[in-house]
Write an enzyme that holds these catalytic residues in place. Structure first.
Site, PDB file in Angstrom:
ATOM      1  N   ASP A 114       0.813  -1.225   0.000  1.00  0.00           N
ATOM      2  CA  ASP A 114       0.000   0.000   0.000  1.00  0.00           C
ATOM      3  C   ASP A 114       0.840   1.266   0.000  1.00  0.00           C
ATOM      4  OD1 ASP A 114      -2.215  -1.674   0.107  1.00  0.00           O
ATOM      5  OD2 ASP A 114      -2.244  -1.668   2.294  1.00  0.00           O
ATOM      6  N   LYS A 140       1.847   2.031  -5.133  1.00  0.00           N
ATOM      7  CA  LYS A 140       2.393   1.443  -6.373  1.00  0.00           C
ATOM      8  C   LYS A 140       1.472   1.713  -7.562  1.00  0.00           C
ATOM      9  CE  LYS A 140       2.406  -2.535  -4.304  1.00  0.00           C
ATOM     10  NZ  LYS A 140       2.135  -2.201  -2.889  1.00  0.00           N
ATOM     11  N   GLY A 197      -4.477  -4.421  -3.813  1.00  0.00           N
ATOM     12  CA  GLY A 197      -5.444  -3.372  -4.119  1.00  0.00           C
ATOM     13  C   GLY A 197      -4.652  -2.145  -4.526  1.00  0.00           C
ATOM     14  N   HIS A 198      -4.599  -1.877  -5.819  1.00  0.00           N
ATOM     15  CA  HIS A 198      -3.791  -0.768  -6.341  1.00  0.00           C
ATOM     16  C   HIS A 198      -4.727   0.340  -6.814  1.00  0.00           C
ATOM     17  CE1 HIS A 198      -0.230  -3.715  -7.179  1.00  0.00           C
ATOM     18  NE2 HIS A 198      -0.589  -3.667  -5.919  1.00  0.00           N
ATOM     19  N   GLN A 254       1.991  -6.201  -3.093  1.00  0.00           N
ATOM     20  CA  GLN A 254       2.420  -6.291  -1.694  1.00  0.00           C
ATOM     21  C   GLN A 254       3.720  -5.480  -1.506  1.00  0.00           C
ATOM     22  OE1 GLN A 254       1.273  -9.661  -3.152  1.00  0.00           O
ATOM     23  NE2 GLN A 254      -0.614  -8.665  -2.609  1.00  0.00           N
TER      24      GLN A 254
END
Ligand code: GDP
Ligand code: IMO
Ligand code: MG
Length: 440
Positions: free
Chosen positions: A13, A16, A40-41, A224
């Site tokens: 988080d 990225k 979750g990007h 990650q």
């Protein structure tokens, strides 16, 4: 040729998604090499928040080809849901621009159930996973029970593999009081998913080698972060994949010689979702203020993220481990909320100073961070786009950070939008050559 690896240097988080979205125009291909829909990007597309989970963030750029490598664990249901969500946003996803490796592992319906059993069995020592079946799917890969994407296209192979897997899994379910699963419905569902997936399936290793040979450039999008890496993270409180630089080669079938440079995405403070040691964690009002201002809620599970001060011991470790050439520093604007800023440069353990990140969780749980304190800069840098206009107080903090983690900062993100970026072209020129001209 300049293929850039973008990866997280903390516990995920770091931003990225936003940085990949900014850099994508300079590359033809964006490839994920590990993880799954636990990621979750977040990217803002025309002011609208979009969260990518399994599909590379580059998909929002209509002229880019995106790749899902063999190192990923793929939930076909999550894959098609994400495509539908993207279509609803007006992003067309055709198989010509989204390739899925034939040898990526497939998340099966029994994986999330096994994960539930494992987490419940750990009691107070639970990892706090995303409950997506990621860990058990990688376990099956290592145990050689795994079902791969190509197996979905061969009904006889698929049937045998589901039968073999269920013969073992159902005994586990029985022992823990969960209902057993039948072969028939799973086979029917996954056969149909396989047919739908077929146009996307490719030999990713051959594809990438050919593209690189013909002069195309690849951006490798890590998911990650370094401290969640299965080998090098805060084991056992990690994910089950290789998030660090080595994962690129095994996760895409590429030679290490194809990675030209590494960009480490680094938040100006630290966050972590789930359990595990976190030396600079703030369990007080300051942590809560950072969480509120930084909107620190999981992009995948919505869980509140634990927040703490910047940890240079951890980031220096990540820079060494991954050979980070440049850092992209994100969210320094969030710190403006505070009355003072702290950053950890070393740990104290049993009375001695420790400058290297320890691998043992019981040590990491006991270390005491040594802090340097900075005043908050006198002018806001929120949405700043010009390096020369940055306040002196922020530049002092930046210089300290570069010196302490022994890596230069090449990009500063100052807000959620694509344009909220300070791009230091000269720094990027050193790693991307003329490509740096396309950006910023
Ligand atoms: P990722 O998993 O590394 O892609 O990061 P996430 O998307 O899970 O979390 C990063 C969050 O920070 C997202 O909500 C972004 O919109 C937001 N963000 C990224 N860069 C900045 C920044 O420079 N400033 C602020 N305030 N928010 C940012
Ligand atoms: P992105 O790509 C932050 C964490 C989970 C849990 C641990 C194991 O958005 O940075 P898993 O479901 O992977 O077995 O959970 O890893 N985790 C993440 N934390 N960002 C992520 O991804 C994460 N993906 C997994 O919270 O602690
Ligand atoms: Mg995220």
């Amino acid at each position: 040729m300049a293929n850039l690896l973008v990866l997280g240097t903390q516990w995920g988080d770091e931003g990225k998604g936003k940085v990949v979205d900014f850099l994508a125009p300079a590359f033809e291909i964006i490839a994920r090499y590990q993880g799954g829909h636990n990621a979750g990007h977040t990217v803002y597309l025309g002011g609208k928040k979009v969260v990518l989970h399994l599909i590379p963030s580059g998909i929002l750029h209509p002229d880019k080809v995106c790749v899902i490598g063999n190192g990923l664990v793929v939930s076909p249901q999550a894959f098609f849901k994400e495509i539908d969500d993207l279509k609803a946003l007006g992003v067309e996803v055709r198989p010509e621009r989204l390739l899925v490796s034939r040898t990526a592992q497939v998340i099966m319906p029994y994986h999330p159930v096994l994960e539930k059993i494992a987490e419940q069995s750990r009691g107070g020592k639970m990892i706090g996973t995303t409950c997506r079946g990621i860990g058990p799917c990688y376990e099956d890969k290592a145990a050689r029970w795994g079902i791969r994407v190509a197996d979905l296209l061969e009904p006889e192979v698929l049937k045998e593999k589901i039968e073999d897997s269920l013969a073992v899994k159902n005994r586990i379910f029985e022992a823990f009081g969960y209902p057993s699963l039948a072969v028939g419905p799973i086979l029917d569902e996954y056969k149909a998913l396989g047919e739908k997936l077929a146009p996307y399936v490719a030999d990713v290793s051959v594809f990438l080698a050919g593209q690189i040979r013909s002069g195309k450039s690849v951006l490798f999008e890590g998911a990650q972060g370094t401290l969640l890496d299965l080998d090098h993270g805060t084991y056992p409180f990690v994910t089950s994949s290789s998030c660090t630089a080595g994962g690129v080669c095994t996760g895409l079938g590429l030679s290490p010689k194809e990675v030209s440079a590494v960009l480490g995405i680094t938040k100006a403070y630290t966050t972590r979702v789930g359990s595990g040691p976190f030396p600079t964690e703030l369990k007080d009002e300051t942590g809560a203020r950072i969480a509120r201002k930084g909107d620190e809620f999981g992009a995948t599970t919505g869980r509140p993220r634990r927040c703490g001060w910047f940890d240079a011991v951890a980031v220096r470790y990540a820079c060494r481990l991954n050979g980070v050439d440049l850092i992209a520093l994100t969210k320094p604007d969030v710190l403006e909320e505070l009355t003072e800023i702290r950053a950890c440069h070393a740990y104290r353990y049993k009375g001695s100073i420790m400058k290297d990140f320890p691998s043992e969780p019981w040590i990491l749980e006991k270390v005491e961070p040594e802090y340097r304190t900075f005043p908050v800069w006198d002018r806001s840098i929120h949405r700043a786009r010009d390096f020369s206009a940055l306040p002196a107080g922020f530049l002092d903090y930046l210089k300290w950070l570069e010196d302490t983690v022994e890596t230069r900062v090449g990009l500063i993100s100052t807000g959620v939008d694509r344009e909220d970026i300070i791009f230091r072209r000269d720094e990027f020129k050193k790693i991307l050559g003329e490509k740096a001209r396309v950006l910023g």
